[in-house]
Design a protein around this motif. Sequence first.
Motif, PDB file in Angstrom:
ATOM      1  N   GLU A  73       0.801  -1.227   0.000  1.00  0.00           N
ATOM      2  CA  GLU A  73       0.000   0.000   0.000  1.00  0.00           C
ATOM      3  C   GLU A  73       0.834   1.277   0.000  1.00  0.00           C
ATOM      4  N   ASN A  74       2.103   1.194   0.369  1.00  0.00           N
ATOM      5  CA  ASN A  74       2.923   2.388   0.538  1.00  0.00           C
ATOM      6  C   ASN A  74       4.025   2.442  -0.519  1.00  0.00           C
ATOM      7  N   ALA A  75       3.666   2.964  -1.689  1.00  0.00           N
ATOM      8  CA  ALA A  75       4.618   3.027  -2.808  1.00  0.00           C
ATOM      9  C   ALA A  75       5.852   3.854  -2.476  1.00  0.00           C
ATOM     10  N   SER A  76       5.738   4.770  -1.507  1.00  0.00           N
ATOM     11  CA  SER A  76       6.883   5.622  -1.159  1.00  0.00           C
ATOM     12  C   SER A  76       8.022   4.832  -0.509  1.00  0.00           C
ATOM     13  N   MET A  77       7.781   3.581  -0.171  1.00  0.00           N
ATOM     14  CA  MET A  77       8.857   2.739   0.379  1.00  0.00           C
ATOM     15  C   MET A  77       9.831   2.282  -0.707  1.00  0.00           C
ATOM     16  N   HIS A  78       9.501   2.549  -1.960  1.00  0.00           N
ATOM     17  CA  HIS A  78      10.371   2.188  -3.087  1.00  0.00           C
ATOM     18  C   HIS A  78      11.698   2.941  -2.994  1.00  0.00           C
ATOM     19  N   ASN A  79      12.797   2.222  -3.204  1.00  0.00           N
ATOM     20  CA  ASN A  79      14.135   2.803  -3.246  1.00  0.00           C
ATOM     21  C   ASN A  79      14.799   2.301  -4.518  1.00  0.00           C
ATOM     22  N   GLU A  80      14.853   3.137  -5.526  1.00  0.00           N
ATOM     23  CA  GLU A  80      15.386   2.732  -6.830  1.00  0.00           C
ATOM     24  C   GLU A  80      16.781   2.122  -6.728  1.00  0.00           C
ATOM     25  N   TYR A  81      17.517   2.469  -5.700  1.00  0.00           N
ATOM     26  CA  TYR A  81      18.890   1.971  -5.556  1.00  0.00           C
ATOM     27  C   TYR A  81      18.973   0.817  -4.556  1.00  0.00           C
ATOM     28  N   GLY A  82      17.838   0.270  -4.181  1.00  0.00           N
ATOM     29  CA  GLY A  82      17.799  -0.827  -3.218  1.00  0.00           C
ATOM     30  C   GLY A  82      18.392  -2.112  -3.764  1.00  0.00           C
ATOM     31  N   ASP A  83      18.658  -3.030  -2.871  1.00  0.00           N
ATOM     32  CA  ASP A  83      19.299  -4.297  -3.225  1.00  0.00           C
ATOM     33  C   ASP A  83      18.340  -5.380  -3.698  1.00  0.00           C
ATOM     34  N   TRP A  84      17.074  -5.269  -3.338  1.00  0.00           N
ATOM     35  CA  TRP A  84      16.132  -6.360  -3.568  1.00  0.00           C
ATOM     36  C   TRP A  84      14.956  -5.933  -4.434  1.00  0.00           C
ATOM     37  N   GLN A  85      14.732  -6.669  -5.508  1.00  0.00           N
ATOM     38  CA  GLN A  85      13.540  -6.468  -6.334  1.00  0.00           C
ATOM     39  C   GLN A  85      12.413  -7.295  -5.726  1.00  0.00           C
ATOM     40  N   MET A  86      11.373  -6.627  -5.287  1.00  0.00           N
ATOM     41  CA  MET A  86      10.201  -7.310  -4.744  1.00  0.00           C
ATOM     42  C   MET A  86       9.242  -7.648  -5.879  1.00  0.00           C
TER      43      MET A  86
END
Length: 161
Positions: A73-86
């Motif tokens: 529900e919280n799209a703002s948790m997206h981090n384009e530079y994150g390590d894990w593709q959910m």
Amino acid sequence: MFIRKAALSDLDAIAAVEAACFPKAEAADREAFKNRLMTYPDHFWLLEDDGRIIAFVNGMVSDKSVLCDEMYENASMHNEYGDWQMIFGVDTIPEYQRQGCAEKLIREVIEDAKKQGRLGVVLTCKEKLLHYYEKFGFMNEGVSDSVHGGAVWYDMRLKLK
């Protein structure tokens, strides 16, 4: 059939595919998809046949290594530079199921995650689908803490590095 990334103009078709694929308690609603499309359209893969969206996979990128319910529900948790593709959902409309559509999309997601240098891909699934995701190399990490839709989910992880 071909794969492309989603755009906001695909919103109604995406919502219709989701409604055809998941029980109401588990399905994302139009507003959730709108927020996802506005925040991370490059992590939203569509499969089309003759201009019709027949399947899709979507999910944010995160530094968190476990998919938690808040992410849906919280799209703002997206981090384009994150390590894990959910992966939040693997949707194929009923008339195209068991024809390799989901497999094409999952393989595309995995390939994109590799190219982007992610540590891996994470999803949750029901027990009856464990064997399906294991064929891609996902490992079952046990019952998830997720209570999404009131179902029992299993944490699955594919390590790329």
